[in-house]
Design a protein around this motif. Structure first.
Motif, short mmCIF file in Angstrom:
data_model
loop_
_atom_site.label_atom_id
_atom_site.label_comp_id
_atom_site.label_asym_id
_atom_site.label_seq_id
_atom_site.Cartn_x
_atom_site.Cartn_y
_atom_site.Cartn_z
N VAL A 2 -7.55 5.20 3.99
CA VAL A 2 -6.84 3.74 3.89
C VAL A 2 -6.72 3.11 5.10
O VAL A 2 -6.05 3.73 5.97
CB VAL A 2 -5.61 4.06 3.12
N TRP B 114 -12.99 5.24 0.21
CA TRP B 114 -12.43 4.56 1.17
C TRP B 114 -11.62 3.31 0.70
O TRP B 114 -12.44 2.68 -0.38
CB TRP B 114 -13.56 3.83 1.99
N LEU B 115 -10.47 3.04 0.81
CA LEU B 115 -9.65 1.93 0.17
C LEU B 115 -9.12 0.98 1.52
O LEU B 115 -8.90 1.43 2.47
CB LEU B 115 -8.48 2.29 -0.46
N THR B 116 -9.57 -0.28 1.28
CA THR B 116 -9.23 -1.16 2.28
C THR B 116 -8.11 -2.12 1.84
O THR B 116 -8.11 -2.58 0.72
CB THR B 116 -10.58 -2.27 2.53
N VAL B 117 -7.25 -2.25 2.75
CA VAL B 117 -6.02 -3.06 2.47
C VAL B 117 -6.37 -4.48 3.12
O VAL B 117 -6.61 -4.71 4.10
CB VAL B 117 -4.96 -2.47 3.18
N ALA C 30 -0.85 0.78 1.26
CA ALA C 30 -1.27 1.95 1.62
C ALA C 30 -0.44 2.96 0.94
O ALA C 30 -1.17 4.15 0.34
CB ALA C 30 -1.10 2.18 3.33
N ALA D 295 -1.29 3.37 -2.65
CA ALA D 295 -2.64 3.73 -3.04
C ALA D 295 -2.76 5.35 -2.85
O ALA D 295 -3.14 6.19 -3.57
CB ALA D 295 -3.69 3.29 -1.93
N THR E 185 -4.84 7.79 7.38
CA THR E 185 -4.55 6.35 7.50
C THR E 185 -4.12 6.09 8.78
O THR E 185 -3.68 6.89 9.65
CB THR E 185 -3.57 5.99 6.25
N ASP F 149 -11.07 -2.34 -2.75
CA ASP F 149 -9.91 -2.74 -1.77
C ASP F 149 -8.74 -3.27 -2.66
O ASP F 149 -9.04 -3.51 -3.62
CB ASP F 149 -10.55 -4.21 -1.08
N VAL G 114 -3.62 -1.87 -6.90
CA VAL G 114 -4.00 -0.70 -6.39
C VAL G 114 -4.40 0.44 -7.52
O VAL G 114 -5.41 0.98 -7.50
CB VAL G 114 -2.57 0.32 -5.88
#
Length: 301
Positions: A182, A207-210, A102, A105, A82, A279, A286
């Protein structure tokens, strides 16, 4: 000092009842199943099997569909990757600091990993470089990882640049890992694609988008603009741009167009590379976002 992991567990209890938590853990457990693991044997295809597991050569010889089975590896390493640059200390779409989303998550996925007996490590940083915490098991270790991210991101920090952390992982981690990246609303370039192609060849990547705050506020959604009262928190209805700019249809349209183009470019790249993305605009998003992310990865989307 309040425990970040306790906060994560509390959110999971609120937003995921027992059955849902079991499904969430099942999705996590399936991440590595049948993907680049040791071949075990062949068996007859049954409805519901993944088409990509069909062994076409063996099927042709046998005359009916056969699928490959793999020996499950029970212990994996989860590497949380991250950005802790100043972008992650800014506001999210829901008004929270992005670093809190973040942390939530990474806490949810890290907790699932701990429940499966997996080790969890961390790579974080900004344009100035990367920091790492070696992978270990245990809740005390996970708390340390989450605290490093939470305390590391501030508005006084260096600019954000997730490519710096991706390059660090590519150079320092040759063994096969599960990566949870993240980041905020990244606009990918050629270097981003180069790094992700290299990492995708070696690792499993989630992949996680904030989501960023809506800078144009109500104007971006077509609502009337009302000047913020003294002391009103930025990001609530009125947006983060000065009144005249936020009220301008041209500015709102340009902002929305730029955001959509950025999202489209990121989504297109991740899909081409076979990297699942979800996302979240708040910590409330989350748990369902993580579930969707794991399910997309399992389905190969």
């Amino acid at each position: 000092m309040a425990s970040l992991l306790r906060r994560v567990k509390s959110k999971m209890s609120i937003f995921a009842h027992r059955k849902a938590r079991g499904m969430l853990e099942g999705e996590y457990g399936s991440v590595f199943k049948g993907r680049s693991l040791d071949f075990d044997d062949l068996r007859a295809y049954v409805p519901g099997d993944e088409v990509r597991d069909i062994d076409w050569k063996a099927t042709a010889r046998h005359g009916s569909p056969l699928v490959r089975r793999y020996a499950a590896v029970r212990r994996q390493t989860l590497l949380l990757v991250t950005d802790t640059g100043r972008n992650m200390a800014a506001e999210s779409r829901d008004g929270e600091e992005k670093k809190d989303i973040a942390v939530m998550a990474m806490g949810v996925v890290g907790y699932l990993a701990q429940r499966h007996g997996d080790a969890v490590g961390l790579v974080c940083g900004d344009t100035g470089g990367s920091r790492t915490i070696p992978a270990k098991a245990g809740e005390a270790h996970l708390e340390r990882v989450l605290r490093e991210v939470h305390d590391g991101a501030s508005l006084a920090g260096e600019p954000s640049r997730i490519e710096t952390q991706l390059e660090y992982v590519a150079q320092r981690f040759p063994q096969r890992l599960l990566l949870l990246v993240v980041a905020d609303e990244l606009l990918p370039g050629t270097e981003t694609e180069r790094l992700l192609r290299r990492l995708r060849a070696q690792h499993e990547i989630l992949w996680l988008t904030v989501r960023d705050a809506e800078l144009a506020g109500a104007a971006a959604t077509g609502d009337s603009y009302d000047v913020a009262a003294p002391g009103q928190r930025s990001g609530q209805q009125s947006g983060l741009l000065p009144g005249r700019l936020a009220a301008s249809p041209a500015v709102a349209a340009a902002y929305t167009r730029a955001r959509d183009e950025r999202d489209a470019a990121r989504t297109s790249l991740l899909r081409r590379l076979g990297i699942a993305e979800a996302d979240a605009g708040s910590s409330h998003d989350v748990v369902p976002a993580v579930f969707a992310l794991l399910e997309r990865h399992r389905r190969g989307r």
